[in-house]
Enzyme design. Structure first.
Site, PDB file in Angstrom:
ATOM      1  N   GLN A   1      80.407  14.266 -72.080  1.00  0.00           N
ATOM      2  CA  GLN A   1      80.733  15.405 -72.925  1.00  0.00           C
ATOM      3  C   GLN A   1      79.477  16.189 -73.346  1.00  0.00           C
ATOM      4  O   GLN A   1      79.578  17.275 -73.904  1.00  0.00           O
ATOM      5  CB  GLN A   1      81.461  14.866 -74.170  1.00  0.00           C
ATOM      6  CG  GLN A   1      82.496  15.760 -74.770  1.00  0.00           C
ATOM      7  CD  GLN A   1      83.565  16.225 -73.819  1.00  0.00           C
ATOM      8  OE1 GLN A   1      83.567  17.388 -73.426  1.00  0.00           O
ATOM      9  NE2 GLN A   1      84.459  15.349 -73.413  1.00  0.00           N
TER      10      GLN A   1
ATOM     11  N   HIS B   1      85.081   7.132 -76.205  1.00  0.00           N
ATOM     12  CA  HIS B   1      86.182   7.386 -75.265  1.00  0.00           C
ATOM     13  C   HIS B   1      86.572   6.033 -74.648  1.00  0.00           C
ATOM     14  O   HIS B   1      85.719   5.170 -74.486  1.00  0.00           O
ATOM     15  CB  HIS B   1      85.642   8.336 -74.191  1.00  0.00           C
ATOM     16  CG  HIS B   1      86.668   8.859 -73.237  1.00  0.00           C
ATOM     17  ND1 HIS B   1      87.139   8.141 -72.164  1.00  0.00           N
ATOM     18  CD2 HIS B   1      87.291  10.061 -73.181  1.00  0.00           C
ATOM     19  CE1 HIS B   1      88.004   8.878 -71.488  1.00  0.00           C
ATOM     20  NE2 HIS B   1      88.131  10.034 -72.092  1.00  0.00           N
TER      21      HIS B   1
ATOM     22  N   ASP C   1      77.098   7.431 -72.474  1.00  0.00           N
ATOM     23  CA  ASP C   1      78.150   8.206 -71.841  1.00  0.00           C
ATOM     24  C   ASP C   1      77.884   9.674 -72.214  1.00  0.00           C
ATOM     25  O   ASP C   1      78.146  10.088 -73.335  1.00  0.00           O
ATOM     26  CB  ASP C   1      79.495   7.725 -72.389  1.00  0.00           C
ATOM     27  CG  ASP C   1      80.638   8.664 -72.059  1.00  0.00           C
ATOM     28  OD1 ASP C   1      80.409   9.656 -71.331  1.00  0.00           O
ATOM     29  OD2 ASP C   1      81.757   8.403 -72.534  1.00  0.00           O
TER      30      ASP C   1
ATOM     31  N   LYS D   1      83.757  18.182 -65.608  1.00  0.00           N
ATOM     32  CA  LYS D   1      83.636  18.769 -66.942  1.00  0.00           C
ATOM     33  C   LYS D   1      82.534  19.819 -67.009  1.00  0.00           C
ATOM     34  O   LYS D   1      82.335  20.438 -68.051  1.00  0.00           O
ATOM     35  CB  LYS D   1      83.318  17.670 -67.961  1.00  0.00           C
ATOM     36  CG  LYS D   1      84.452  16.697 -68.172  1.00  0.00           C
ATOM     37  CD  LYS D   1      84.273  15.908 -69.448  1.00  0.00           C
ATOM     38  CE  LYS D   1      85.043  14.607 -69.420  1.00  0.00           C
ATOM     39  NZ  LYS D   1      86.460  14.755 -69.773  1.00  0.00           N
TER      40      LYS D   1
ATOM     41  N   CYS E   1      92.149   9.826 -75.405  1.00  0.00           N
ATOM     42  CA  CYS E   1      91.529   8.600 -74.898  1.00  0.00           C
ATOM     43  C   CYS E   1      90.567   7.995 -75.915  1.00  0.00           C
ATOM     44  O   CYS E   1      89.529   7.441 -75.544  1.00  0.00           O
ATOM     45  CB  CYS E   1      90.813   8.839 -73.574  1.00  0.00           C
ATOM     46  SG  CYS E   1      91.883   9.402 -72.280  1.00  0.00           S
TER      47      CYS E   1
HETATM   48  C1  LIG Z   1      83.139  11.267 -73.893  1.00  0.00           C
HETATM   49  C2  LIG Z   1      83.822  11.034 -72.595  1.00  0.00           C
HETATM   50  N1  LIG Z   1      83.524   9.939 -71.898  1.00  0.00           N
HETATM   51  C3  LIG Z   1      84.093   9.667 -70.703  1.00  0.00           C
HETATM   52  C4  LIG Z   1      85.032  10.507 -70.168  1.00  0.00           C
HETATM   53  C5  LIG Z   1      85.654  10.140 -68.864  1.00  0.00           C
HETATM   54  O1  LIG Z   1      85.004  10.777 -67.826  1.00  0.00           O
HETATM   55  P1  LIG Z   1      85.732  11.092 -66.461  1.00  0.00           P
HETATM   56  O2  LIG Z   1      86.689  12.198 -66.747  1.00  0.00           O
HETATM   57  O3  LIG Z   1      84.636  11.523 -65.590  1.00  0.00           O
HETATM   58  O4  LIG Z   1      86.416   9.879 -65.991  1.00  0.00           O
HETATM   59  C6  LIG Z   1      85.373  11.667 -70.864  1.00  0.00           C
HETATM   60  C7  LIG Z   1      86.372  12.621 -70.361  1.00  0.00           C
HETATM   61  O5  LIG Z   1      87.442  12.333 -69.963  1.00  0.00           O
HETATM   62  C8  LIG Z   1      84.755  11.925 -72.095  1.00  0.00           C
HETATM   63  O6  LIG Z   1      85.071  13.011 -72.796  1.00  0.00           O
END
Ligand SMILES: Cc1ncc(COP(=O)(O)O)c(C=O)c1O
Ligand SMILES: Cc1ncc(COP(=O)(O)O)c(C=O)c1O
Lengths: 144, 414, 414, 144
Positions: free
Chosen positions: C210, C129, C207, C233, C372
């Site tokens: 998800q 992402h 990260d 989420k 993204c």
């Molecule tokens: C895999 C992943 N990483 C990071 C993010 C970003 O997180 P946040 O929505 O908390 O900024 C998302 C979702 O938008 C995501 O799906």
């Protein structure tokens, strides 16, 4: 006496108004400065060991603080006198709390623990042992 | 011809909007005198967030479906409200942040890291909140710039005579000041400082966290380049704030947080930024909180900022008079004319923690500590003060209770 | 002896907890298939926040009075819940952030700026992402470090053969990877990457934005150094997330945002930091949002993470089968065994925006775009995909509606 | 025809399926690339001026996008032909919207405006006039 006044019961007020061990010490065997980041209170702790370099002979403290922190530190100086430094360095906080003998909310607990935490830092520094988790020590990053 | 009286605020009526006042503390009604730390929330704001979550929640900006359009409309509608509230020339210049603190950090990092260096001077004041002090100290250290603080006098007011000497220390590049001091209530001459900053070729960063809740704020009239505010102090939810910045500066700056939403195009070797304000809003923002912030701005506008200011001024004058009349009590800060509804005081040598503790028994909530202004405390020569602060729901009766409480403090601990 | 069956999740029953499903879209019941972007919120979470605001709200940590103690207990209680949820060794290692994005930026800035330089290599993957891609690209650029990406194969799975070549480019200092890809649903070998990172003397940043909502997460078993998650989420409010980090690293790092709360002592010429986790929480945090996050974690724990994973796995397998059966539909990503409940697909040459638009007429909410993940899209050779994603409240019937909707898309635009 | 199908009414689908002005141009007098950051769609615009260097003689576009953006850009190429560059550079978006003739939500509006915005960037760049507020241009910061 209401449940509230308990917090400032006679023995606390006595230690607060006539703190034992209040003062400074030249050439202490161990020493540290502590600070409560929540209110800016500072305390300095000074320790003199007996000849065995292990038994705590005398503890003194200086600094400003609320009644709880002053009284707790005053009680602490009496409590640890004659104890072994290695035991005090890992003293369970509940032992001091029992001595204080009043119910404390988490934030006032920080006040009550300031002296003990600082004493532990002093002892660990003097003995070269690592600080236990949850004690920030006085060697955080400095800007300049 | 009759002169129309300024509409007065009815604090008794407004209190009914705030569910927290149904709560008792230690069997006493809650006298909440800590609004400078954070304000309570009216039902209108809580309802707006709840309704949003229950009927319009989705992630914003990228969804094509109806719910996402609704969520985006709610979020962007809130931005428009906040922009109007501070009289921003454009909504695009309003960036949602977590807090005033984060807004200032955004400027310190994104502008500061690229624009400061040895020979430059970063100027704050001795009565800043840590949030408008430490970021500048830190970025000055990182970039090798000088860090200087404008002093204040015994009345808690800035000494502008010091400016010339400060300007001689190098190229003044940033001047940072809070419009209202959260410790002393001082209303600072930020407008004059902004003019001086611009004469020096510096940018002016105004921390309006403590001003925006309590009086009308006009970023254009202020003449600043960046202005940070915070929802939680102005009847809105926690977790959201706003930074207003001049478009040219925002456009020329590097971004701060990086990630989703703030990009235009991402390639392995080349990434470009989105347009304003999105360039500065990386990741999922505080969506429902922004909506609540918008509702708070509506609430304050309905009540009327002038009425709020007037109400607090009356409370302040009364409090200073009453507290000042107690033997052994010392109040810090300027006279009521140049001051917001905040009173810092000490009761003899009794520690503020003990003051606040005893007052709590009476259901009175005040703050005790350094109020995140240690340099100010150092200058006053104390570690901490007790602080009572007022808002639109504060009643004169609560000041009477405070005064009676301080008398009890003296009995218990004097 | 009977083997106990894994308790199954009753999505019909759980849906009743989510007020949003009382809403219709275009006269049809809402089929919300965009949980990977953000999840809907159960009443339990909304109630927890409302009750907090109505009975226990104040600023945290510094107040001596009862209300502040209550607020602090709520906020710190939430931290304890989140720490237990990810199996952190200590609550002190859990930092509240705005989002997963901010958590990653915290590491990129506070660790990266001090620890990276020319000759070092920052490693991400092509299926990150933007939030775990652009911060590293940016900090690599700022510090002069190399920036490299691990490729993925046609099935959407990382090609670990590439690691040797990457390691030869310099000193690998950071490896950053999402545990689950938000675009393809790929469950990545983050554990193996963590082991490899440590062999190289690098830190491993996971990260888990998800992953955390959809399966049990154990930061210790993962072997990572930093793990970022996001409340919105996982049935929690927007505006709050968490970063877990190893204590030794967090203690040795510079802070990120500066301001109130994160300091121990502030002087004009010398400032020191507070202990963990406060050192990384400058300013007023997202207080009520953290409380809501804690309630969300309780909710997910009650439902059971294994049951959620199983439920989504069944939905995924069904969706892949059904969508895959439509002529002209291409689904991206790995087989169901190594994949979470996310399906990215395209319908012939029809643009995903148009797919999502027509589906919206049927009350079906899916995402259309690059999600993204532009480098991933570039690798797939498309600008965008349509994406359906599932959660504990998703019904098989909604997948049937999706399939019927895609047929209609083909009729309108084919 | 339902209120929804309106969005993809005949004329839109016609422009989408048979876009006018689709293609590239060698040595254009003005040109720019635009991107919709919400979906990653890219469009390239090419302009040829008449001899007066002011009248738009021909506009071509290439790139990928949804039906709305493709149809809108296709309509745009017809609409601006023969117009003065300085007028088109400040063309009100409502004029294009009227031509498109369907109700658009804010997000689909971005799709519809991609071509126009990019054309404006091309014209401003060619004429050396500053970009109006709200147009990011294609000269944002780059990492490398
Ligand atoms: C895999 C992943 N990483 C990071 C993010 C970003 O997180 P946040 O929505 O908390 O900024 C998302 C979702 O938008 C995501 O799906
Ligand atoms: C003057 C001033 N500046 C900055 C802040 C910090 O703002 P925030 O609470 O939004 O982090 C505060 C309040 O805490 C304040 O009173």
């Amino acid at each position: 006496m209401s449940e509230f006044d308990q917090l400032y019961r006679e023995v606390i007020l006595d230690h607060y108004k006539n703190p034992r061990g209040h003062g400074t010490m030249d050439d202490p065997d161990a020493g540290a400065e502590g600070m409560n980041p929540l209110c800016g209170d500072e305390v300095s702790i000074y320790v003199r060991f007996a000849e065995d370099q292990e038994t705590i002979d005398e503890v003194k403290f200086a600094g400003r603080g609320c009644a709880i922190s002053q009284a707790a530190t005053s009680m602490l100086t009496e409590m640890v006198q004659g104890k072994r430094a290695s035991d005090v360095a890992v003293l369970d906080k509940d032992e001091l709390l029992e001595e204080i003998g009043i119910p404390l909310t988490p934030i006032r607990l920080k006040c009550a623990m300031l002296g003990l935490t600082t004493l532990k830092v002093a002892l660990h520094k003097a003995k070269g042992t690592p600080l236990p988790q949850g004690i920030a020590g006085d060697d955080d990053l400095e800007l300049k | 011809m009759a002169v129309e009286a300024r509409p007065k605020l009815d604090a008794h009526r407004l209190r009914a909007d705030f569910p927290i006042f149904e709560r008792e503390v230690n069997g006493k009604p809650l006298a909440y005198l800590d609004s400078a730390a954070s304000s309570q929330k009216p039902r209108q704001v809580l309802d707006a967030m709840r309704t949003f979550y229950e009927t319009s929640y989705a992630n914003v900006h990228r969804g094509v479906y109806r719910l996402a359009e609704d969520a985006t409309a709610g979020y962007e509608g809130a931005r428009a409200k906040v922009a109007a509230f501070v009289n921003a020339p454009s909504e695009r210049e309003v960036i949602f942040t977590r807090s005033a603190t984060e807004g200032i950090n955004l400027v310190a990092y994104a502008w500061g890291l690229d624009n400061l260096g040895p020979g430059d001077v970063v100027v704050v004041t001795e009565l800043e909140h840590h949030s408008n002090f430490v970021p500048w100290q830190y970025v000055a250290k990182r970039t090798g710039a000088e860090f200087r603080a404008i002093p204040f006098d015994d009345a808690g007011e800035l000494v502008l005579d010091a400016l010339d000497e400060i300007a001689s220390a190098g190229n003044v590049k940033v001047v940072a000041n809070n419009l209202i001091s959260n410790s002393l209530g001082t209303v600072n001459p930020s407008e004059r400082l902004a003019a001086w900053a611009h004469e020096q070729g510096a940018i002016m960063v105004v921390d309006a966290a403590q001003a925006a809740p309590h009086r009308a704020l006009d970023v254009q009239a202020l003449g600043a380049d960046f202005v940070a505010i915070s929802s939680h102090k102005m009847c809105g939810p926690s977790g959201v704030g706003a930074l207003w910045g001049r478009r040219e500066l925002l456009e020329a700056m590097s971004p701060f947080n990086l990630g989703g939403e703030m990009i235009r195009s991402v390639k392995l070797d080349r990434t470009s930024w989105n347009e304003l304000p999105y360039k500065f809003e990386a990741g999922t923002p505080a969506i429902a909180e922004a909506v609540g912030f918008g509702a708070a701005v509506d609430y304050l506008t309905d009540v009327g900022l002038d009425a709020i200011e007037q109400h607090e001024h009356e409370l302040l004058a009364y409090a200073l008079e009453q507290l000042g009349g107690i033997e052994g009590v010392i109040c810090y800060g300027p006279p009521p004319e140049r001051r917001a509804g905040i009173v810092s005081f000490n009761v003899g040598a009794i520690h503020p923690h003990d003051v606040a503790q005893v007052l709590d028994w009476e259901g009175i909530a005040i703050r005790a500590g350094h109020h995140c202004t240690q340099p100010l405390m150092t200058r006053l020569g104390v570690a901490a003060t007790s602080r009572a602060s007022f808002y639109l729901y504060t009643l004169p009766d609560e000041i009477d209770r405070l005064v009676a409480g301080v008398e009890r403090v003296k009995k218990v601990l004097g």
